[in-house]
Design an enzyme around this catalytic site. Structure first.
Site, short mmCIF file in Angstrom:
data_model
loop_
_atom_site.label_atom_id
_atom_site.label_comp_id
_atom_site.label_asym_id
_atom_site.label_seq_id
_atom_site.Cartn_x
_atom_site.Cartn_y
_atom_site.Cartn_z
N ARG A 158 0.84 -1.22 0.00
CA ARG A 158 0.00 0.00 0.00
C ARG A 158 0.88 1.26 0.00
NH1 ARG A 158 -2.96 -3.91 -0.32
NH2 ARG A 158 -5.01 -4.10 0.65
N SER A 194 -10.53 -1.40 4.02
CA SER A 194 -9.68 -1.66 5.19
C SER A 194 -9.27 -0.32 5.79
CB SER A 194 -8.40 -2.38 4.78
OG SER A 194 -8.67 -3.66 4.31
N GLU A 227 -4.76 2.79 7.14
CA GLU A 227 -4.49 2.65 5.72
C GLU A 227 -5.15 3.80 4.98
OE1 GLU A 227 -5.58 0.88 1.86
OE2 GLU A 227 -6.12 -0.70 3.29
N1 EPU Z 1 -9.62 -12.25 10.65
C1 EPU Z 1 -10.15 -12.35 11.91
N2 EPU Z 1 -11.45 -11.97 12.09
C2 EPU Z 1 -12.22 -11.56 11.06
C3 EPU Z 1 -11.68 -11.46 9.77
C4 EPU Z 1 -10.35 -11.82 9.59
O1 EPU Z 1 -9.49 -12.76 12.86
O2 EPU Z 1 -13.39 -11.26 11.31
C5 EPU Z 1 -8.22 -12.67 10.45
C6 EPU Z 1 -8.17 -14.10 9.94
O3 EPU Z 1 -7.09 -14.74 10.57
C7 EPU Z 1 -7.89 -13.94 8.47
C8 EPU Z 1 -7.02 -12.72 8.50
O4 EPU Z 1 -7.59 -11.87 9.49
O5 EPU Z 1 -7.23 -15.05 7.96
C9 EPU Z 1 -6.92 -12.00 7.18
O6 EPU Z 1 -8.23 -11.60 6.79
P1 EPU Z 1 -8.55 -11.33 5.24
O7 EPU Z 1 -8.12 -12.51 4.48
O8 EPU Z 1 -9.95 -10.90 5.15
O9 EPU Z 1 -7.56 -10.19 4.80
P2 EPU Z 1 -7.01 -8.88 5.54
O10 EPU Z 1 -5.55 -9.06 5.77
O11 EPU Z 1 -7.84 -8.57 6.72
C10 EPU Z 1 -6.30 -7.71 3.31
C11 EPU Z 1 -6.47 -6.37 2.66
C12 EPU Z 1 -7.84 -6.27 1.99
C13 EPU Z 1 -7.96 -7.39 0.98
C14 EPU Z 1 -7.79 -8.73 1.71
C15 EPU Z 1 -7.84 -9.91 0.77
C16 EPU Z 1 -5.12 -4.86 4.00
C17 EPU Z 1 -5.12 -3.73 4.96
N3 EPU Z 1 -6.32 -5.32 3.66
O12 EPU Z 1 -7.23 -7.79 4.38
O13 EPU Z 1 -7.87 -5.04 1.29
O14 EPU Z 1 -9.23 -7.36 0.34
O15 EPU Z 1 -6.50 -8.75 2.37
O16 EPU Z 1 -6.66 -10.01 0.07
O17 EPU Z 1 -4.07 -5.28 3.54
C18 EPU Z 1 -8.52 -2.75 1.35
O18 EPU Z 1 -7.33 -2.49 1.20
O19 EPU Z 1 -9.42 -1.88 1.46
C19 EPU Z 1 -8.92 -4.16 1.45
C20 EPU Z 1 -10.17 -4.53 1.70
#
Ligand code: EPU
Length: 341
Positions: free
Chosen positions: A164, A239, A337
């Protein structure tokens, strides 16, 4: 063409639906409009350039000029046997571009399907999802340089892309470049990237070589819809926080304090990346409502403004409380972010 509005309501120009105004809003359709627009802004007047406003939090009215590119156009500008270069105007909606590339059986951007925002801003923010970042496909960014007053083409290797992050966000070059178009290298050769667990589980291993980019696009959109608020119905900026990277010693301390539950993490060059969603969830924020703002009940990384009634200060108060609680429990500093303006 340049269109100018005075005392302009920005609530439809930011996906968080903050009811704020700017003194002047200027939208243009041609790259050649940029030098004229810039010369018309007085030196003592602040100006910012926005895209679709999908990653912004206006913390107040903006006492200056807000610029927006409505430069459209998607075209193939170069073609070899194994790849081709697609150029898109900075004002194109990223998802329209991705649909266009999938329609033509081109691989490279399909994992970014459904991400709100426009081409120019996605090259600034290096948007990412499901194992892909915009910079994986970007080859050249075409921009107007406000320091030298000329149009330039910036090779990807000078864009300093990171998580990012890019040269377009660094304090010393932020606001220097106004992006007019972006070139992406895409491939007609099948290359599905479905190692992200939620995607992998949606495909039968035996059919992977037969997949069309639209198959992956559909799977990505289904996954997004199951976790993230629908951008057209529930205002948010996606996010809200970045996933933090912590040292090995802090990671071990967290494991010990949390009774060694399986803490999700990814190794990076600079340390252990822990999903902010997990840290926030563990602090009990999921689904929390406070006045007109809430933490999304399916993905606690997203702060929502469900009835479009929230003020910037309500969002900021909730942001502070989340940061404090995560710090108190884990000793981890969360960073937004979302860009605060
Ligand atoms: N998790 C929890 N509780 C929840 C949801 C998630 O504990 O309710 C934990 C789980 O362990 C899960 C982990 O968080 O495995 C990661 O969650 P997720 O796969 O949804 O991805 P993220 O790291 O939370 C990032 C990006 C998103 C992108 C997703 C999918 C960032 C800040 N965010 O989220 O990007 O869609 O990966 O690749 O890097 C955005 O930038 O606006 C955005 C939505």
């Amino acid at each position: 063409m340049i269109t100018t509005f005075d005392n302009y309501d920005l609530s439809k120009r930011n996906t968080f639906a903050m009811k704020v105004k700017c003194s002047v809003f200027m939208e243009y359709t041609e790259a050649n409009d940029i030098p004229f627009i810039l010369s018309s802004i007085r030196k003592d007047v602040k100006s910012i350039h926005i895209g679709a406003g999908s990653n912004l939090l206006f913390t107040n009215d903006f006492p200056g000029v807000v610029l927006h590119s409505a430069i459209k156009g998607i075209e193939i500008v170069d073609e070899t046997q194994n790849s081709l270069i697609v150029r898109a105007g900075s004002g194109e909606t990223m998802d329209d571009l991705i649909r266009w590339t999938c329609d033509r059986n081109l691989w490279g951007l399909e994992n970014l399907s459904g991400i709100p925002g426009e081409v120019g801003a996605s090259a600034v923010q290096n948007v990412g999802a499901y194992g892909t970042e915009a910079c994986d496909a970007i080859v050249t960014v075409h921009a107007f340089d406000r320091v030298t007053n000329e149009f330039i083409s910036i090779d990807r290797k000078y864009c300093a892309y990171g998580y990012r992050d890019s040269i377009f966000k660094k304090p010393d070059s932020k606001d220097r470049y106004i992006i007019n178009s972006v070139d992406y290298r895409l491939s007609p050769i099948s290359a599905p990237r479905i190692s992200y667990p939620a995607l992998r589980d949606m495909f039968d291993k035996n059919i992977i070589s037969e997949l069309h980019p639209h198959d992956v696009r559909k799977a990505v959109i289904t996954t997004r819809d199951s976790k993230l608020p629908a951008p057209d119905r529930v205002p948010s900026a996606g996010s809200f926080f970045k996933n933090p990277i912590v040292s090995q010693s802090l990671f071990e301390k967290i494991c010990e304090n949390e009774n060694d539950v399986n803490i999700p993490h990814y190794m990076t060059e600079s340390g252990y990346k822990i999903p902010a969603a997990w840290l926030i969830d563990r602090c009990g924020w999921k689904g929390h409502k406070e006045g007109n703002v809430a933490v999304w009940h399916l993905q606690p990384l997203v702060i929502v403004n469900p009835e479009s009634k929230a003020s910037p200060s309500e969002v900021i108060n909730l942001e502070k409380k989340i940061i404090e609680s995560v710090y108190e429990r884990f000793g981890v500093n969360l960073h937004p972010e979302v860009e605060h303006i």
